[in-house]
Design a protein around this motif. Sequence first.
Motif, PDB file in Angstrom:
ATOM      1  N   VAL A   1      -4.752   1.672   3.799  1.00 17.56           N
ATOM      2  CA  VAL A   1      -4.822   0.308   4.346  1.00 17.56           C
ATOM      3  C   VAL A   1      -5.950   0.287   5.363  1.00 17.56           C
ATOM      4  O   VAL A   1      -5.998   1.158   6.242  1.00 17.56           O
ATOM      5  CB  VAL A   1      -3.537  -0.051   5.140  1.00 17.56           C
TER       6      VAL A   1
ATOM      7  N   HIS B   1       0.840  -1.208   0.000  1.00 13.75           N
ATOM      8  CA  HIS B   1       0.000   0.000   0.000  1.00 13.75           C
ATOM      9  C   HIS B   1       0.869   1.250   0.000  1.00 13.75           C
ATOM     10  O   HIS B   1       0.501   2.271  -0.584  1.00 13.75           O
ATOM     11  CB  HIS B   1      -0.922   0.003   1.218  1.00 13.75           C
TER      12      HIS B   1
ATOM     13  N   THR C   1      -2.017   3.761  -1.520  1.00 11.65           N
ATOM     14  CA  THR C   1      -3.445   3.495  -1.270  1.00 11.65           C
ATOM     15  C   THR C   1      -3.657   3.272   0.231  1.00 11.65           C
ATOM     16  O   THR C   1      -2.740   2.827   0.931  1.00 11.65           O
ATOM     17  CB  THR C   1      -3.901   2.220  -2.019  1.00 11.65           C
TER      18      THR C   1
END
Length: 517
Positions: free
Chosen positions: A168, A161, A166
């Motif tokens: 988590v 991630h 992105t």
Amino acid sequence: MTILQIVETAAAASLLLTVAEAVRRLYFHPIAHIPGPRLAALTWWYEFYFDVIKPGQYVFKIQELHKKYGPIIRVTPDEIHINDVGFLDTVYAPSMVRRDKYAYQLRALRVPGSVTAATDFDAHKKRREPLSPFFSKRNVVHLEPMVNQKVRQLCQLISKHAVNETPVNLSDVLFAFSNDVASNFVFAHQSDVLADEERSATLRQHSNELLLGININKHFPWIPDFLESLPLFISKPMMPPGLIDLLELFVKARSELMEVLKAKASGKSSDMPLGPTGKESVFRTILDNPSLPPFEKSVLRLEQEGALLVLAGTESPAKSLSIIFCHLLLNPSIFSKLRAELNTVPETATWVELEQLPYLSAVLEEGNRLSFGVTARMARIAHETLTYTPSSHAVPQSSTGKSYAIPPGTPVSITSLSAHTAETVFPDPFKFNPERWLGSEGRGLRKYQMAFGKGGRKCLGFELARAELYLAAAALVRSFDMTLWETDESDVAFVHDYQISMPNFSSKGVRIMVKKL
Ligand code: HEM
């Protein structure tokens, strides 16, 4: 007699019986002298209202009732709650003192064959004794490489991630982490939920849905009984997904057990290093125990034991770690102090070495305190008369200091909410303040830590849970810079009691953005 006369007579008789029972509960019941609302003394519908209609609120209502009625109150027709940590050691007495559990409360769990569901003191002892060496600190130390391997896998997943920038969902991946650790520990196999993040999220959601049914199970156990009695192809569409997962867990536990039975019958020994217990899995520990009678080794009982161990070992460590990280990220100065302390030991520090770090230990104690462990009332039943005299910790402070006799056979509890928010020991109780656990005064607070319970029924997985918390917390703090993402304190607040604490139903869990260090 006509049918109408029969119906009228039956109605009159049942009305008379109801009135007689109401009078008994209010005036002649062995705990009629205990203060509290008349409705709670009269009927379980009072508890039902605050358990189910006002979902998961009874534990908070009880705190409110104490303000009005004093530190000892009657919370159902049969049961007492005490808001006084000075009485903890009497209710949750050490393991040699006879205390039973309250069968009514265990209906919520639906695993009658498990160690935690043994109501009777002797029956519980028989079940717990063979398990204890497997859950001992020595054996957890032996299995530490397995926990470490899962910690590394967790870090690798989070690193991906970081690379992709992105968010988590920490609650989901921690759920997968502790589920894998518990399954691998109990069954000695390689469970790998962590390999599939989507599955982790689904399993956590199903587990939440299962927990949301837990208060209904307690009040109406015939509903899940009925569903489970039907052929699966009829009941499955009506079951919540969490119940289906639970049934699948029973099937998994049974197949693990069959493998163990096969290996035992063929005399095949394990090719794994066996460690201090000399046993490969928890099932082998139980099956080889000479003092357990055959019915304690039946497939039905053991599949429930296995399933309970995995369930108990999954939810709570994941919840504690999520709560700890949410508070750490809301308090950057605490996070920095913790990282500075961790940087004083090598990255390869073992669990036993990490336990020597005072600030890390204080952070974990505080996280466990605010997780509230098992939030439901865990009543104990004494066989002797107990005398309750308000201590200096009683809430509210009793002006009369009047003592109360609690008759033998009465279920009594002190919830973790009462214990962990007792202002005399934890001032400003909802603040995340690890400092309170430091020094000799801080060490003295440990006797009020109820996250793992207390006495003879204290958490069996205590050492395994501690190893997970120390190793995972240390690795994550040292490996990543993190910030909360669309998450705030409300995502870890104790808002509903469903055996464990739950935040607002709309919460999606603790979500973070990460950068690899
Ligand atoms: C942070 C993690 C954990 C917390 C806060 C926690 C909390 C608790 C609490 C409060 C109890 C007492 C329940 C009662 O009195 O009815 C309990 C019992 C139990 N826990 Fe845990 N637990 C944790 C982790 C684990 C793990 C990892 C396992 C096993 C894999 C486990 C297995 C059990 C079992 C088998 C019992 C029943 C013990 C008995 O009745 O003798 N727990 N736990």
